[in-house]
Design an enzyme around this catalytic site. Structure first.
Site, PDB file in Angstrom:
ATOM      1  N   HIS A 371       1.993  -3.620   8.046  1.00  0.00           N
ATOM      2  CA  HIS A 371       1.505  -2.267   8.319  1.00  0.00           C
ATOM      3  C   HIS A 371       2.661  -1.267   8.304  1.00  0.00           C
ATOM      4  O   HIS A 371       2.605  -0.243   7.613  1.00  0.00           O
ATOM      5  CB  HIS A 371       0.794  -2.245   9.673  1.00  0.00           C
ATOM      6  CG  HIS A 371       0.302  -0.895  10.098  1.00  0.00           C
ATOM      7  ND1 HIS A 371      -1.028  -0.556  10.084  1.00  0.00           N
ATOM      8  CD2 HIS A 371       0.954   0.199  10.575  1.00  0.00           C
ATOM      9  CE1 HIS A 371      -1.168   0.695  10.505  1.00  0.00           C
ATOM     10  NE2 HIS A 371       0.026   1.165  10.830  1.00  0.00           N
ATOM     11  N   GLU A 372       3.716  -1.560   9.057  1.00  0.00           N
ATOM     12  CA  GLU A 372       4.838  -0.626   9.148  1.00  0.00           C
ATOM     13  C   GLU A 372       5.578  -0.496   7.820  1.00  0.00           C
ATOM     14  O   GLU A 372       5.959   0.612   7.410  1.00  0.00           O
ATOM     15  CB  GLU A 372       5.800  -1.067  10.253  1.00  0.00           C
ATOM     16  CG  GLU A 372       5.194  -1.155  11.638  1.00  0.00           C
ATOM     17  CD  GLU A 372       4.445   0.090  12.063  1.00  0.00           C
ATOM     18  OE1 GLU A 372       4.739   1.190  11.541  1.00  0.00           O
ATOM     19  OE2 GLU A 372       3.537  -0.025  12.900  1.00  0.00           O
ATOM     20  N   HIS A 375       3.819   1.709   5.412  1.00  0.00           N
ATOM     21  CA  HIS A 375       4.121   3.132   5.626  1.00  0.00           C
ATOM     22  C   HIS A 375       5.343   3.539   4.803  1.00  0.00           C
ATOM     23  O   HIS A 375       5.410   4.656   4.273  1.00  0.00           O
ATOM     24  CB  HIS A 375       4.384   3.413   7.100  1.00  0.00           C
ATOM     25  CG  HIS A 375       3.141   3.596   7.916  1.00  0.00           C
ATOM     26  ND1 HIS A 375       2.121   4.439   7.549  1.00  0.00           N
ATOM     27  CD2 HIS A 375       2.769   3.058   9.108  1.00  0.00           C
ATOM     28  CE1 HIS A 375       1.168   4.417   8.473  1.00  0.00           C
ATOM     29  NE2 HIS A 375       1.532   3.584   9.419  1.00  0.00           N
ATOM     30  N   TYR A 386       0.763  13.217   7.215  1.00  0.00           N
ATOM     31  CA  TYR A 386       0.316  12.422   8.358  1.00  0.00           C
ATOM     32  C   TYR A 386      -0.548  13.249   9.310  1.00  0.00           C
ATOM     33  O   TYR A 386      -0.208  13.470  10.469  1.00  0.00           O
ATOM     34  CB  TYR A 386       1.527  11.825   9.079  1.00  0.00           C
ATOM     35  CG  TYR A 386       1.171  10.592   9.865  1.00  0.00           C
ATOM     36  CD1 TYR A 386       0.768   9.430   9.224  1.00  0.00           C
ATOM     37  CD2 TYR A 386       1.221  10.586  11.250  1.00  0.00           C
ATOM     38  CE1 TYR A 386       0.432   8.300   9.940  1.00  0.00           C
ATOM     39  CE2 TYR A 386       0.888   9.460  11.977  1.00  0.00           C
ATOM     40  CZ  TYR A 386       0.492   8.318  11.315  1.00  0.00           C
ATOM     41  OH  TYR A 386       0.153   7.195  12.029  1.00  0.00           O
ATOM     42  N   GLU A 395      -2.793   5.724   7.230  1.00  0.00           N
ATOM     43  CA  GLU A 395      -3.005   4.616   8.164  1.00  0.00           C
ATOM     44  C   GLU A 395      -3.859   3.520   7.550  1.00  0.00           C
ATOM     45  O   GLU A 395      -3.610   2.331   7.753  1.00  0.00           O
ATOM     46  CB  GLU A 395      -3.651   5.133   9.450  1.00  0.00           C
ATOM     47  CG  GLU A 395      -2.681   5.742  10.433  1.00  0.00           C
ATOM     48  CD  GLU A 395      -1.675   4.719  10.952  1.00  0.00           C
ATOM     49  OE1 GLU A 395      -2.068   3.575  11.261  1.00  0.00           O
ATOM     50  OE2 GLU A 395      -0.497   5.056  11.034  1.00  0.00           O
ATOM     51  N   ASP A 469      -4.547  12.830  18.067  1.00  0.00           N
ATOM     52  CA  ASP A 469      -4.299  11.807  17.050  1.00  0.00           C
ATOM     53  C   ASP A 469      -4.041  12.432  15.674  1.00  0.00           C
ATOM     54  O   ASP A 469      -4.466  11.908  14.655  1.00  0.00           O
ATOM     55  CB  ASP A 469      -5.484  10.834  16.989  1.00  0.00           C
ATOM     56  CG  ASP A 469      -5.213   9.625  16.104  1.00  0.00           C
ATOM     57  OD1 ASP A 469      -4.054   9.161  16.071  1.00  0.00           O
ATOM     58  OD2 ASP A 469      -6.158   9.153  15.439  1.00  0.00           O
ATOM     59  N   HIS A 474      -5.636   7.603  13.174  1.00  0.00           N
ATOM     60  CA  HIS A 474      -5.868   6.201  13.513  1.00  0.00           C
ATOM     61  C   HIS A 474      -7.341   5.865  13.675  1.00  0.00           C
ATOM     62  O   HIS A 474      -7.723   4.693  13.583  1.00  0.00           O
ATOM     63  CB  HIS A 474      -5.128   5.827  14.805  1.00  0.00           C
ATOM     64  CG  HIS A 474      -3.649   5.775  14.654  1.00  0.00           C
ATOM     65  ND1 HIS A 474      -2.841   6.874  14.816  1.00  0.00           N
ATOM     66  CD2 HIS A 474      -2.825   4.745  14.326  1.00  0.00           C
ATOM     67  CE1 HIS A 474      -1.578   6.525  14.611  1.00  0.00           C
ATOM     68  NE2 HIS A 474      -1.546   5.248  14.311  1.00  0.00           N
TER      69      HIS A 474
END
Length: 550
Positions: A371-372, A375, A386, A395, A469, A474
Site C-alpha cells: 500500500h505505502e 503511493h 490527495y 488510496e 479525511d 480513505h
C-alpha cells in the site's frame, strides 16, 4: 441529496474505524485547520475533462512531442484548448510494452504551469493517434492573467512553514514552485511549497501561498497515510515469527570487525533496499548474518516485504522501483510511540510499532508495505491529488495493489491487527470484497446514507468537506476497491493488475475523478486485450456494479 457523478464532456467515445481508536492508519491525514475557508464555489470552466478517442485513426509521420503538439493545434476546437502551442509544455514522453507512445503535457499560462492540468496524446505502434485525455482549465486560458509575483519565494516559504507549524528541523529541503492554482472556483498565481517533516505529527505538506499577497490559499497533507560492501544472504525472524531469508550486506571496519547490515545492493540498476531504525536514523546492523533479536523483527519484515513489492512491480509491470528509474527503497521502523500508522512521505516508507492492543508493528503486513510503496508509484505516475475523488483514487490504487501483491485474500491489514481490535470484531483495516463490514468514524456518518458503513456503491458515497479525511480519501476509496474486486472475479488478479497499472501509469492525471478512472481503466483493457474483449467488458462491469456509469 447524494453526490452524483457528472458525466464529463466526451468528444468521442489510513483507517477511519468507528469504535476502534486508530488516529490515522495507512496515512489518514490530520484534519485541516478551521482557518481555511470552506465556501463552496463552482466554476465549470476549471478542470474541464477531455477524452477523445479517434475512430478514424490519424496517421502521423512520427510520435514525438512536437508532432503531438501539432495534432492538438490542428484539433484545438475539438479538445477545447485555444492555443496549444503557446499553452502546453511537454512533461514526459514514454513508449510502453505494447509499442504505444504517450506524450504528457502540462497546461501553462505565460509559461507558468497550471496545477493539475495535464493533457496526454496516445499513439499506437503505427504512429497513429488513437486517443487524447486529461483536463484543461478553460477559465485560465481565456483570462488576462497576471503571472508576475509581488512576493518572493523566501516569503512564501516562511508563510508556508508557519501555517503548518513546521519544526526547525525538516526531513528534506523544502521546494518552492510558482504555479497557477485553481481553487474553489477561482485561479490564483501561487507558490506551491512542499514542506516535509517527521516527529509526533509528521507531515508532507503542500501549501499554496498567494504570490501577490503572501497569504496561504490552501494546504493539504499528502503523507500517504567503510570498505567493500558485498550483498549476501542472511536470515531473520519477523514480527509474527516467520523465518525470513534476507538480502543483506557486510562491511569490514578495522576497529569493530565485520558488521552485517539490512542493506541490499544485489539488484541491477536499483539504488538498493535499505532498512533503518527510526529513533537513531541508522541502518539495522548485526554482528552476524542472523537478525533474530526482538527489536529486529519489525525491520526484518520491512526489509523482506520491500523486496517482495519491488519484485512485483519489476516482474509484473517492468517497473524499476517506485520512480521507474531505480530509486533506492528506504524503510524506517519503530517510528513514534505506540504509533498506529504507516506512511509514505514522498520519498520513503515509515512504520509505527502499534500500541500492542489494537495494532502490532505495521511492517508485519505485506499488504501494508505494498500500500505505502504504491503511493510512491502513484506519486511518480498519475500523481493523483490527495483530496476528494482524486485522493480516493490514490488510496484505492494502494489498497488494490496491496491486495494483489499480498494475494491471500481481499482484505487490507489483516496481519497487523492486535488482540483488542480482533476482540471488537475488527479483523482487518478494510475489505475490498465487502466494504460495508466495517463502520466509519462517527464524524463521517452524517455525510453518508446514515448507515455509517464504508461505501460499496455511489448511492452510499460520503459527500465530505475538505476538512474531514481530505474530502473522503480513505472512505470513498472503498467504492473503487469494490469495482476492482468485482472485475477480478471475472478475469483474475493478474489481468486486473495489468489493466489498473496501465491506467495509473498511462492515462490518469492529477485531477482525475471516478468517471475519468472508469474511462482510463476500460481504455487500458482495450489496449491490452482488444475492443469487445471479455476483459474490457469486465472492467466496465466493475464500475457498473458500483454505480459509476458513462
Amino acid at each position: 441529496m447524494k453526490k452524483k457523478l457528472i458525466a464529463p464532456v466526451v468528444l468521442s467515445t489510513a483507517l477511519l474505524a468507528g469504535s476502534i481508536p486508530f488516529s490515522n492508519v495507512l496515512a489518514k491525514q490530520p484534519e485541516e485547520t478551521a482557518t481555511i475557508s470552506l465556501t463552496n464555489k463552482w466554476n465549470e470552466k476549471m478542470n474541464v475533462p477531455i477524452f477523445v478517442r479517434e475512430k478514424q485513426l490519424d496517421k502521423r509521420n512520427s510520435s514525438t512531442a512536437s508532432d503531438a503538439l501539432n495534432y492538438l493545434e490542428e484539433k484545438k476546437s475539438k479538445v477545447k484548448i485555444r492555443n496549444p502551442k503557446a499553452d502546453l509544455k511537454v512533461k514526459k514522453t514514454n513508449k510502453d510494452e505494447l509499442g504505444m507512445t504517450h506524450v504528457r503535457f502540462n497546461q501553462t499560462k505565460n509559461g507558468i504551469p497550471v496545477e493539475g492540468a495535464e493533457v496526454l496524446v496516445h499513439y499506437n505502434e503505427k504512429n497513429e493517434i488513437v486517443a487524447v485525455n486529461g483536463t484543461v482549465n478553460v477559465d485560465v486560458d481565456e483570462q488576462n492573467f497576471n503571472t508576475k509575483p509581488e512576493v518572493n519565494s523566501v516569503v512564501a516559504l516562511a508563510s508556508a512553514k508557519s501555517s503548518v507549524d513546521a519544526p526547525a528541523q525538516l526531513q528534506y529541503d523544502p521546494t518552492t514552485e510558482l504555479v497557477v492554482y485553481p481553487f474553489e472556483g477561482e485561479s490564483s498565481l501561487a507558490y506551491k511549497v512542499n514542506v516535509n517533516f517527521h516527529g509526533e505529527e509528521p507531515g508532507n505538506w503542500f501549501v499554496f501561498v498567494d504570490a501577490q499577497s503572501g497569504k496561504v490559499i490552501d494546504k493539504y497533507n499528502a503523507l500517504m497515510d567503510a570498505d567493500e560492501i558485498k550483498t549476501q544472504t542472511g536470515t531473520g525472524t519477523g514480527v509474527l515469527g516467520a523465518h525470513r531469508l534476507l538480502h543483506i550486506s557486510q562491511s569490514k571496519n578495522p576497529n569493530t570487525g565485520t558488521v552485517f547490515q539490512l542493506a541490499d545492493y544485489g539488484h541491477k540498476n536499483l539504488g538498493g533496499i535499505f532498512t533503518y531504525d527510526a529513533p537513531t536514523g541508522s541502518l539495522f546492523t548485526s554482528n552476524s548474518a542472523s537478525f533474530k533479536k526482538d527489536y529486529d523483527r519489525a525491520a526484518v519484515d520491512a526489509h523482506y516485504n520491500s523486496e517482495k513489492v519491488y519484485h512485483y512491480y519489476l516482474d509484473e509491470h517492468g517497473r524499476n522501483s517506485l520512480d521507474d528509474k531505480g530509486m533506492a527503497i528506504n524503510s524506517y521502523v519503530h517510528y513514534g510511540t505506540n504509533y498506529n500508522n504507516a506512511f509514505w512521505d514522498g520519498q520513503q516508507m515509515t512504520y509505527g510499532d502499534g500500541d500492542g492492543s489494537y495494532m502490532i508493528s505495521l511492517s508485519a503486513g505485506l499488504d501494508v508495505a505494498a500500500h505505502e510503496m504504491t503511493h510512491g508509484v502513484t506519486t511518480n505516475t498519475a500523481n493523483l491529488q490527495y483530496r476528494f475523488q482524486p485522493g480516493a483514487l490514490n488510496e484505492a490504487f494502494s489498497d488494490i495493489f496491496g491486495a494483489l501483491i499480498d494475494d491471500a485474500n481481499w482484505e487490507i491489514g489483516e496481519d497487523i491487527m492486535g488482540p483488542g481490535a480482533k476482540a471488537d470484531g475488527r479483523e482487518s483495516l478494510r475489505s475490498l470484497s465487502d466494504p460495508s463490514k466495517y463502520p466509519v468514524g462517527a464524524a463521517y456518518v452524517p455525510y453518508g446514507n446514515g448507515k455509517g458503513k464504508y461505501p460499496a456503491h455511489m448511492n452510499e458515497f460520503y459527500d465530505l468537506p475538505r476538512n474531514l479525511d481530505n474530502g473522503g480519501v480513505h472512505i470513498n476509496s472503498s467504492i473503487i476497491n469494490h469495482a476492482a474486486y468485482t472485475t477480478a472475479q471475472e478475469i483474475g488478479r493478474e489481468k486486473l493488475g495489468k489493466i489498473y497499472y496501465r491506467a495509473l501509469s498511462v492515462y490518469l492525471t492529477p485531477t482525475s475523478d471516478f468517471s475519468a478512472a472508469r474511462k482510463a481503466i476500460i481504455q487500458s483493457a482495450v489496449d491490452l486485450y482488444g475492443a469487445g474483449s471479455s476483459e474490457a467488458a469486465a472492467a466496465a462491469n466493475g464500475f457498473n456494479k458500483v454505480g459509476i456509469l458513462e
